[in-house]
Design an enzyme around this catalytic site. Structure first.
Site, PDB file in Angstrom:
ATOM      1  N   LEU A 111      15.033   3.667  -8.912  1.00  0.00           N
ATOM      2  CA  LEU A 111      15.218   3.457  -7.469  1.00  0.00           C
ATOM      3  C   LEU A 111      14.454   4.482  -6.628  1.00  0.00           C
ATOM      4  CD1 LEU A 111      18.954   2.335  -7.131  1.00  0.00           C
ATOM      5  CD2 LEU A 111      16.901   0.921  -7.307  1.00  0.00           C
ATOM      6  N   PHE A 132       7.281  -2.732 -15.897  1.00  0.00           N
ATOM      7  CA  PHE A 132       6.596  -2.564 -14.605  1.00  0.00           C
ATOM      8  C   PHE A 132       6.632  -1.118 -14.108  1.00  0.00           C
ATOM      9  CE2 PHE A 132       8.036  -6.987 -14.509  1.00  0.00           C
ATOM     10  CZ  PHE A 132       6.929  -7.651 -14.027  1.00  0.00           C
ATOM     11  N   ASN A 159       4.537  10.325 -15.608  1.00  0.00           N
ATOM     12  CA  ASN A 159       5.377   9.135 -15.426  1.00  0.00           C
ATOM     13  C   ASN A 159       4.822   7.933 -16.193  1.00  0.00           C
ATOM     14  OD1 ASN A 159       7.687   8.002 -13.811  1.00  0.00           O
ATOM     15  ND2 ASN A 159       6.069   6.575 -13.233  1.00  0.00           N
ATOM     16  N   TYR A 215      -4.969   6.873 -11.957  1.00  0.00           N
ATOM     17  CA  TYR A 215      -4.095   5.705 -12.075  1.00  0.00           C
ATOM     18  C   TYR A 215      -4.633   4.738 -13.133  1.00  0.00           C
ATOM     19  CZ  TYR A 215      -2.216   1.099 -11.038  1.00  0.00           C
ATOM     20  OH  TYR A 215      -1.665  -0.149 -11.159  1.00  0.00           O
ATOM     21  N   LYS A 249      -3.128   3.740 -17.035  1.00  0.00           N
ATOM     22  CA  LYS A 249      -2.841   2.378 -17.508  1.00  0.00           C
ATOM     23  C   LYS A 249      -3.666   2.050 -18.763  1.00  0.00           C
ATOM     24  CE  LYS A 249       0.189   0.820 -14.488  1.00  0.00           C
ATOM     25  NZ  LYS A 249       1.433   0.114 -14.805  1.00  0.00           N
ATOM     26  N   PHE A 295     -10.843  -0.690   6.614  1.00  0.00           N
ATOM     27  CA  PHE A 295     -11.589   0.402   5.987  1.00  0.00           C
ATOM     28  C   PHE A 295     -12.997  -0.028   5.594  1.00  0.00           C
ATOM     29  CE2 PHE A 295      -7.134   1.712   4.507  1.00  0.00           C
ATOM     30  CZ  PHE A 295      -6.953   2.546   5.607  1.00  0.00           C
ATOM     31  N   ASP A 343     -13.072   2.455  -3.124  1.00  0.00           N
ATOM     32  CA  ASP A 343     -12.989   0.992  -3.030  1.00  0.00           C
ATOM     33  C   ASP A 343     -14.302   0.347  -3.460  1.00  0.00           C
ATOM     34  OD1 ASP A 343     -10.398   0.621  -2.123  1.00  0.00           O
ATOM     35  OD2 ASP A 343     -10.945   0.634  -0.001  1.00  0.00           O
TER      36      ASP A 343
HETATM   37  N1  UDP Z   1      -7.593  -2.319   3.389  1.00  0.00           N
HETATM   38  C1  UDP Z   1      -7.849  -2.072   4.730  1.00  0.00           C
HETATM   39  N2  UDP Z   1      -6.828  -1.549   5.484  1.00  0.00           N
HETATM   40  C2  UDP Z   1      -5.581  -1.281   4.990  1.00  0.00           C
HETATM   41  C3  UDP Z   1      -5.339  -1.552   3.611  1.00  0.00           C
HETATM   42  C4  UDP Z   1      -6.379  -2.074   2.842  1.00  0.00           C
HETATM   43  O1  UDP Z   1      -8.953  -2.320   5.230  1.00  0.00           O
HETATM   44  O2  UDP Z   1      -4.700  -0.809   5.725  1.00  0.00           O
HETATM   45  C5  UDP Z   1      -8.677  -2.879   2.538  1.00  0.00           C
HETATM   46  C6  UDP Z   1      -9.067  -1.964   1.377  1.00  0.00           C
HETATM   47  O3  UDP Z   1     -10.070  -1.056   1.784  1.00  0.00           O
HETATM   48  C7  UDP Z   1      -9.541  -2.965   0.328  1.00  0.00           C
HETATM   49  C8  UDP Z   1      -8.684  -4.220   0.589  1.00  0.00           C
HETATM   50  O4  UDP Z   1      -8.192  -4.058   1.929  1.00  0.00           O
HETATM   51  O5  UDP Z   1     -10.890  -3.304   0.553  1.00  0.00           O
HETATM   52  C9  UDP Z   1      -7.505  -4.339  -0.360  1.00  0.00           C
HETATM   53  O6  UDP Z   1      -6.793  -3.115  -0.372  1.00  0.00           O
HETATM   54  P1  UDP Z   1      -5.342  -2.969  -1.003  1.00  0.00           P
HETATM   55  O7  UDP Z   1      -4.907  -1.550  -0.765  1.00  0.00           O
HETATM   56  O8  UDP Z   1      -4.449  -4.050  -0.484  1.00  0.00           O
HETATM   57  O9  UDP Z   1      -5.540  -3.244  -2.546  1.00  0.00           O
HETATM   58  P2  UDP Z   1      -6.524  -2.563  -3.623  1.00  0.00           P
HETATM   59  O10 UDP Z   1      -7.785  -3.398  -3.606  1.00  0.00           O
HETATM   60  O11 UDP Z   1      -6.740  -1.138  -3.231  1.00  0.00           O
HETATM   61  O12 UDP Z   1      -5.785  -2.727  -4.910  1.00  0.00           O
END
Ligand code: UDP
Length: 327
Positions: A32, A78, A97, A146, A150, A211, A288
């Site tokens: 939790l 999970f 973790n 991360y 995994k 972003f 990203d």
């Molecule tokens: N993204 C964004 N603004 C936010 C959150 C995410 O522009 O507040 C963009 C992020 O840069 C990526 C896409 O959305 O290109 C998916 O991001 P998310 O964090 O949902 O998942 P990830 O791809 O990191 O697993």
């Protein structure tokens, strides 16, 4: 009986709902720390669900679960931390973790003769894509702790199969989206970092931060493969059946094979909300990749899985959940 670790969290809770609706008895083991007791209370209305609060970092706590529940047939695992940026700042937290916690779980399973596990893995184990869409043969070179944590677990699972006959199915998620079709449960992270909930939550005081719009993609924003959370849960149900039927250790990408840009997701959200959403273009977020899309052929063939819900449906269900639960 199926044991679900992290069953009070976003994805885990959707699997628990799917299992309960099939009449399956379930135990959830969750600290939790990130999951919510309210989610457990909701799930308990829909079937036989036993909840045990505990942490995988404590071997005795997870041993106790198997000791007092001798009818556990399989585990779906999970429970993990999953924020890339945090993992870069604090790798210790992630390895302790996600890796050590999983070792405790696996060791308890072996001690009590439970040899089937479905594991939440991730597209982050592939690292920077060398080609797209990504199939399971794509090299696994994670670029953050991360993804490393995994991938380490995936390797441990291979070794545990060879040495102890532990059978695992590793499901490599792409971008999970949406909520329960009846809005009973949904995505609830604090703080929220994911795209769709952040777009839906934006207000004139707190605009949505996009972003980067200068990527090498048709509209300049990142492309991702958004897989609906109920479709994802269904893949876990099928993975459990696969193991029950004697399936060998295996791994599958879970995605739709369709990519959507951040701008496309944003405009679907505006359409579903029926209003303009305040938007701010910000610099790129570190780490990203421009494009991440899954080749899902293997899961379709081997598990007989078929994702049914599209991006719009995911946004609609996410919006209904957000609206119903938080106004
Ligand atoms: N993204 C964004 N603004 C936010 C959150 C995410 O522009 O507040 C963009 C992020 O840069 C990526 C896409 O959305 O290109 C998916 O991001 P998310 O964090 O949902 O998942 P990830 O791809 O990191 O697993």
């Amino acid at each position: 009986m199926i044991l679900v670790t992290g069953g009070a969290g976003y994805i885990g809770s959707h699997l628990v709902m799917a299992l309960l609706e099939k009449g399956q008895n379930v135990i959830v083991f969750d600290s939790l720390e990130l999951g919510h007791i309210e989610t457990i209370e909701t799930l308990q209305k829909y079937g036989n669900l036993k909840f045990i609060k505990g942490n995988l970092r404590n071997l005795d706590e997870i041993r106790g679960v198997f000791m007092s529940n001798k009818d556990i047939e399989a585990v779906v695992h999970f429970a993990a931390y999953s924020q890339v940026a945090e993992s870069v700042k604090n790798p210790q937290k992630y390895y302790y973790n996600n890796v050590y916690g999983t070792l405790n779980l696996l060791n308890a399973m072996l001690e009590f003769g439970v040899k089937k596990i479905v594991f939440s893995s991730t597209a982050a184990t592939y690292g920077e894509p060398e080609y797209t869409p990504i199939d399971e043969k794509h090299p696994q070179n994670p670029i953050n702790p991360y993804g490393n944590s995994k991938l380490m677990v995936e390797k441990i699972m291979d070794d545990y199969d060879r040495a102890y006959g532990l059978k695992s199915v590793r499901l490599r998620y792409f971008n999970v989206a949406g909520a329960d079709s009846k809005a009973r449960i949904g995505e609830w992270h604090e703080p929220e970092t994911h795209l769709i909930p952040n777009v839906l939550k934006a207000t004139p005081d707190k605009s949505f931060k996009m972003f980067g719009d200068d990527y090498n993609t048709p509209d300049g924003t990142c492309i991702r493969d958004y897989i609906n959370v109920e479709d994802l849960a269904q893949a876990h149900v099928l993975a459990l059946e696969y193991l029950k039927n004697g399936g060998e250790t295996n791994f599958f990408n879970l995605g739709t094979k369709n990519g959507n840009s951040v701008k496309e997701v944003f405009s679907v959200c505006e359409d579903v909300k029926g209003c303009e959403i305040p938007l701010e273009i910000c610099p790129r977020r570190e780490g990203d990749p421009a494009i991440l899309v899954a080749d899902n052929t293997k899961a379709k063939k081997t598990l007989d899985w078929e994702p049914k819900n599209d991006l719009r449906y995911s946004v609609e269900t996410a919006y209904h959940y957000e609206f119903k639960n938080k106004g």
